[in-house]
Design a protein around this motif. Structure first.
Motif, PDB file in Angstrom:
ATOM      1  N   LEU A 145       0.884  -1.291   0.007  1.00  0.00           N
ATOM      2  CA  LEU A 145      -0.088  -0.062  -0.089  1.00  0.00           C
ATOM      3  C   LEU A 145       1.047   1.170  -0.009  1.00  0.00           C
ATOM      4  CD1 LEU A 145      -2.745  -0.847   2.789  1.00  0.00           C
ATOM      5  CD2 LEU A 145      -3.101  -0.475   0.279  1.00  0.00           C
ATOM      6  N   ASP A 146       0.300   2.481  -0.656  1.00  0.00           N
ATOM      7  CA  ASP A 146       0.922   3.500  -0.430  1.00  0.00           C
ATOM      8  C   ASP A 146       0.841   4.435   0.770  1.00  0.00           C
ATOM      9  OD1 ASP A 146       2.667   3.126  -2.980  1.00  0.00           O
ATOM     10  OD2 ASP A 146       0.947   3.948  -4.039  1.00  0.00           O
ATOM     11  N   ASN A 147       1.658   4.548   1.586  1.00  0.00           N
ATOM     12  CA  ASN A 147       1.559   5.608   2.734  1.00  0.00           C
ATOM     13  C   ASN A 147       0.285   5.377   3.233  1.00  0.00           C
ATOM     14  OD1 ASN A 147       2.012   7.480   4.532  1.00  0.00           O
ATOM     15  ND2 ASN A 147       1.620   8.975   3.281  1.00  0.00           N
ATOM     16  N   PRO A 148      -0.230   4.253   4.111  1.00  0.00           N
ATOM     17  CA  PRO A 148      -1.441   4.081   4.738  1.00  0.00           C
ATOM     18  C   PRO A 148      -1.798   4.700   5.967  1.00  0.00           C
ATOM     19  CG  PRO A 148      -0.017   2.160   5.121  1.00  0.00           C
ATOM     20  CD  PRO A 148       0.810   3.291   4.108  1.00  0.00           C
ATOM     21  N   PHE A 149      -0.820   5.532   6.437  1.00  0.00           N
ATOM     22  CA  PHE A 149      -0.838   6.147   7.693  1.00  0.00           C
ATOM     23  C   PHE A 149      -0.588   7.758   7.519  1.00  0.00           C
ATOM     24  CE2 PHE A 149       0.772   2.115   8.727  1.00  0.00           C
ATOM     25  CZ  PHE A 149      -0.250   1.461   9.432  1.00  0.00           C
ATOM     26  N   GLY A 150      -1.284   8.595   8.367  1.00  0.00           N
ATOM     27  CA  GLY A 150      -1.206  10.013   8.401  1.00  0.00           C
ATOM     28  C   GLY A 150      -0.053  10.343   9.146  1.00  0.00           C
ATOM     29  N   ASP A 151       0.060  11.692   9.020  1.00  0.00           N
ATOM     30  CA  ASP A 151       1.307  12.427   9.900  1.00  0.00           C
ATOM     31  C   ASP A 151       1.136  12.195  11.349  1.00  0.00           C
ATOM     32  OD1 ASP A 151       2.169  13.241   7.482  1.00  0.00           O
ATOM     33  OD2 ASP A 151       1.339  15.368   7.758  1.00  0.00           O
ATOM     34  N   GLU A 152      -0.076  11.702  11.863  1.00  0.00           N
ATOM     35  CA  GLU A 152      -0.073  11.558  13.476  1.00  0.00           C
ATOM     36  C   GLU A 152       0.359   9.976  13.889  1.00  0.00           C
ATOM     37  OE1 GLU A 152      -3.890  10.255  11.294  1.00  0.00           O
ATOM     38  OE2 GLU A 152      -2.437  11.915  11.199  1.00  0.00           O
ATOM     39  N   GLU A 153       0.573   9.286  12.539  1.00  0.00           N
ATOM     40  CA  GLU A 153       0.953   7.962  12.929  1.00  0.00           C
ATOM     41  C   GLU A 153       2.240   7.699  12.227  1.00  0.00           C
ATOM     42  OE1 GLU A 153      -2.508   6.407  11.365  1.00  0.00           O
ATOM     43  OE2 GLU A 153      -2.996   5.327  13.047  1.00  0.00           O
ATOM     44  N   GLU A 154       3.202   8.739  12.513  1.00  0.00           N
ATOM     45  CA  GLU A 154       4.391   8.614  11.589  1.00  0.00           C
ATOM     46  C   GLU A 154       5.269   7.255  12.055  1.00  0.00           C
ATOM     47  OE1 GLU A 154       7.584   9.946   9.186  1.00  0.00           O
ATOM     48  OE2 GLU A 154       5.669  10.527   9.344  1.00  0.00           O
ATOM     49  N   LYS A 155       5.366   6.932  13.456  1.00  0.00           N
ATOM     50  CA  LYS A 155       6.045   5.950  13.725  1.00  0.00           C
ATOM     51  C   LYS A 155       5.720   4.583  12.890  1.00  0.00           C
ATOM     52  CE  LYS A 155       7.708   3.242  17.628  1.00  0.00           C
ATOM     53  NZ  LYS A 155       7.523   3.068  19.189  1.00  0.00           N
ATOM     54  N   LEU A 156       4.440   4.376  12.811  1.00  0.00           N
ATOM     55  CA  LEU A 156       3.819   3.420  12.171  1.00  0.00           C
ATOM     56  C   LEU A 156       4.059   3.355  10.615  1.00  0.00           C
ATOM     57  CD1 LEU A 156       0.382   2.578  14.097  1.00  0.00           C
ATOM     58  CD2 LEU A 156       2.324   1.193  14.096  1.00  0.00           C
ATOM     59  N   ARG A 157       3.874   4.600  10.105  1.00  0.00           N
ATOM     60  CA  ARG A 157       4.243   4.627   8.715  1.00  0.00           C
ATOM     61  C   ARG A 157       5.581   4.426   8.547  1.00  0.00           C
ATOM     62  NH1 ARG A 157       6.601   7.879   5.106  1.00  0.00           N
ATOM     63  NH2 ARG A 157       7.088   9.217   6.751  1.00  0.00           N
ATOM     64  N   ARG A 158       6.667   4.716   9.036  1.00  0.00           N
ATOM     65  CA  ARG A 158       7.986   4.604   9.041  1.00  0.00           C
ATOM     66  C   ARG A 158       8.083   3.032   9.229  1.00  0.00           C
ATOM     67  NH1 ARG A 158       9.030   8.811  12.361  1.00  0.00           N
ATOM     68  NH2 ARG A 158       9.847   7.416  13.977  1.00  0.00           N
ATOM     69  N   GLU A 159       7.533   2.303  10.299  1.00  0.00           N
ATOM     70  CA  GLU A 159       7.604   0.858  10.358  1.00  0.00           C
ATOM     71  C   GLU A 159       7.113   0.179   9.104  1.00  0.00           C
ATOM     72  OE1 GLU A 159       6.478  -2.539  13.624  1.00  0.00           O
ATOM     73  OE2 GLU A 159       6.284  -0.404  14.083  1.00  0.00           O
ATOM     74  N   PHE A 160       5.962   0.572   8.536  1.00  0.00           N
ATOM     75  CA  PHE A 160       5.545   0.020   7.390  1.00  0.00           C
ATOM     76  C   PHE A 160       6.409   0.009   6.270  1.00  0.00           C
ATOM     77  CE2 PHE A 160       2.593  -0.041   3.696  1.00  0.00           C
ATOM     78  CZ  PHE A 160       1.846  -1.280   3.983  1.00  0.00           C
ATOM     79  N   ASP A 161       6.859   1.382   6.070  1.00  0.00           N
ATOM     80  CA  ASP A 161       7.499   1.568   4.656  1.00  0.00           C
ATOM     81  C   ASP A 161       8.688   0.673   4.767  1.00  0.00           C
ATOM     82  OD1 ASP A 161       5.955   3.257   3.693  1.00  0.00           O
ATOM     83  OD2 ASP A 161       6.768   5.126   4.376  1.00  0.00           O
ATOM     84  N   ASN A 162       9.405   0.406   6.054  1.00  0.00           N
ATOM     85  CA  ASN A 162      10.612  -0.166   6.219  1.00  0.00           C
ATOM     86  C   ASN A 162      10.584  -1.880   5.816  1.00  0.00           C
ATOM     87  OD1 ASN A 162      13.438  -0.193   7.114  1.00  0.00           O
ATOM     88  ND2 ASN A 162      12.637  -1.503   8.696  1.00  0.00           N
ATOM     89  N   VAL A 163       9.262  -2.326   6.327  1.00  0.00           N
ATOM     90  CA  VAL A 163       9.124  -3.640   6.052  1.00  0.00           C
ATOM     91  C   VAL A 163       9.181  -4.025   4.473  1.00  0.00           C
ATOM     92  CG1 VAL A 163       7.349  -5.566   5.704  1.00  0.00           C
ATOM     93  CG2 VAL A 163       7.577  -4.145   7.914  1.00  0.00           C
ATOM     94  N   PHE A 164       8.806  -3.084   3.578  1.00  0.00           N
ATOM     95  CA  PHE A 164       8.858  -3.082   2.266  1.00  0.00           C
ATOM     96  C   PHE A 164      10.060  -2.784   1.583  1.00  0.00           C
ATOM     97  CE2 PHE A 164       4.432  -3.641   3.186  1.00  0.00           C
ATOM     98  CZ  PHE A 164       3.901  -4.850   2.767  1.00  0.00           C
ATOM     99  N   PHE A 165      10.789  -1.831   2.217  1.00  0.00           N
ATOM    100  CA  PHE A 165      12.134  -1.477   1.701  1.00  0.00           C
ATOM    101  C   PHE A 165      12.983  -2.708   1.876  1.00  0.00           C
ATOM    102  CE2 PHE A 165      16.472  -0.218   2.937  1.00  0.00           C
ATOM    103  CZ  PHE A 165      16.758   0.512   1.736  1.00  0.00           C
ATOM    104  N   GLU A 166      12.994  -3.332   3.161  1.00  0.00           N
ATOM    105  CA  GLU A 166      13.638  -4.495   3.196  1.00  0.00           C
ATOM    106  C   GLU A 166      13.379  -5.507   2.327  1.00  0.00           C
ATOM    107  OE1 GLU A 166      13.297  -5.660   7.253  1.00  0.00           O
ATOM    108  OE2 GLU A 166      14.458  -4.248   8.269  1.00  0.00           O
ATOM    109  N   GLU A 167      12.042  -5.887   2.201  1.00  0.00           N
ATOM    110  CA  GLU A 167      11.587  -6.819   1.276  1.00  0.00           C
ATOM    111  C   GLU A 167      12.076  -6.811  -0.123  1.00  0.00           C
ATOM    112  OE1 GLU A 167       8.514 -10.273   0.777  1.00  0.00           O
ATOM    113  OE2 GLU A 167       9.711  -8.962   2.443  1.00  0.00           O
ATOM    114  N   LYS A 168      12.124  -5.585  -0.722  1.00  0.00           N
ATOM    115  CA  LYS A 168      12.663  -5.204  -2.068  1.00  0.00           C
ATOM    116  C   LYS A 168      14.237  -5.199  -2.161  1.00  0.00           C
ATOM    117  CE  LYS A 168       8.773  -2.408  -2.922  1.00  0.00           C
ATOM    118  NZ  LYS A 168       8.077  -1.138  -3.145  1.00  0.00           N
ATOM    119  N   THR A 169      14.675  -4.736  -0.989  1.00  0.00           N
ATOM    120  CA  THR A 169      16.330  -4.824  -0.843  1.00  0.00           C
ATOM    121  C   THR A 169      16.667  -6.210  -1.193  1.00  0.00           C
ATOM    122  OG1 THR A 169      16.245  -2.618   0.010  1.00  0.00           O
ATOM    123  CG2 THR A 169      18.287  -3.974   0.141  1.00  0.00           C
ATOM    124  N   GLU A 170      15.997  -7.171   0.118  1.00  0.00           N
ATOM    125  CA  GLU A 170      16.493  -8.321   0.045  1.00  0.00           C
ATOM    126  C   GLU A 170      16.028  -9.364  -1.266  1.00  0.00           C
ATOM    127  OE1 GLU A 170      15.500 -10.068   3.686  1.00  0.00           O
ATOM    128  OE2 GLU A 170      16.481  -8.407   4.983  1.00  0.00           O
TER     129      GLU A 170
END
Length: 299
Positions: A224-249
């Motif tokens: 999903l593209d950016n499923p979290f708003g600014d108020e959930e910045e920590k969750l958004r970073r965590e979610f983005d990191n999952v798929f960054f790792e998936e693609k990098t690996e």
């Protein structure tokens, strides 16, 4: 289940309800924390009823339990069936799958090592007279999967005598060696490695039937593209990191499979391995407007 997983479940639930036009009905008598992401009736999780042929393919793979798992909102098997359907599927021009109509089958067996009680199975295979595409489909798995390649790999694959075709032993064992030092922990390299070996064995066994056809191993992942708003910045970073790792690996995995890809090439086989996001694949598929609208639950 951590906060990120719960939040994404809730988002999937809202997307399902918006796309289907109905509320998600869950089983009665269970604690809310256990039942809120399970459908009471599996038919509510499927776009259309399964044919007996397809039902049998899933039963052959895992008995009635395989069908029962499709009650889950996050079932990748249900997602796979919803996308590919009962009989045939059509693709328009796109970068991933050659345009045309394909026959579909599910949970195809790919023999890796002779005599193993549990042989490798792949989610879906689509084929026509010019191409065979093997699909490994992921919905929620990247949000849960985090292990080591070495931990999951069968030790028999590190012994040349267990390979069906002796010419494949060195290239695959060299890829194992490379992957052990690659640092891959999130991407399911073990499963994709097994698929590649099973596909090679299948092609060698059916050389005349597959001669001249393109062969593709496609790992299709839900994102999903950016499923979290600014108020959930920590969750958004965590979610983005999952798929960054998936693609990098995945990129690391593909590098480690260089010898294997070269093995296919030496046999005159046009073989590719790719990672495709579902949101990019779905627009290339030809659906009725009703089905396309219903599949928006995954977008």
């Amino acid at each position: 289940m951590n906060k990120l997983q719960i939040q994404i479940h809730e988002l999937l639930k809202h997307k399902y309800e918006a796309a289907s036009g109905r509320k998600m009905v869950t089983p009665k008598g269970l604690l809310a924390s256990r039942n809120r992401f399970i459908f009471e009736n599996v038919s509510d999780n499927l776009y259309e009823p399964m044919s007996e042929k397809v039902s049998q393919q899933y039963r052959d793979a895992g008995g009635e339990e395989a069908l029962e798992k499709m009650h889950s909102l996050r079932s990748s098997a249900a997602m796979t069936y919803n996308i590919f359907g009962n009989d045939t599927v059509r693709f328009a021009e796109n970068p991933f799958v050659s345009a045309g109509e394909y026959n579909v089958c599910y949970e195809a067996v790919l023999e890796t090592v002779p005599g193993l009680k549990e042989q490798d199975r792949i989610d879906a295979v689509i084929s026509n007279e010019k191409e065979i595409d093997f699909f490994e489909m992921k919905l929620f798995e990247p949000l849960y999967h985090k292990t080591s390649f070495a931990h999951e790999l069968s030790s028999s694959l590190e012994d040349a005598q267990h390979y069906v075709y002796t010419d494949s032993a060195f290239p695959f064992m060299e890829s194992i060696r490379r992957m052990r030092g690659s640092g891959i922990v999130r991407y399911d390299a073990c499963q994709m490695f097994n698929h590649a070996l099973g596909i090679y064995n299948y092609i060698r066994k059916n050389e005349l039937a597959v001669k001249g056809k393109k062969i593709k191993l496609i790992n299709c992942i839900w994102t999903l593209d950016n499923p979290f708003g600014d108020e959930e910045e920590k969750l958004r970073r965590e979610f983005d990191n999952v798929f960054f790792e998936e693609k990098t690996e995945f990129a690391k995995f593909k590098e480690c499979m260089f010898n294997v890809i070269n093995l296919f090439e030496k046999k005159g086989i046009d073989f590719t391995i790719s990672l495709v996001e579902l949101k990019d694949l779905l627009p290339a598929m030809e659906f009725s407007e009703e089905k396309r609208s219903w599949l928006n639950r995954y977008l």
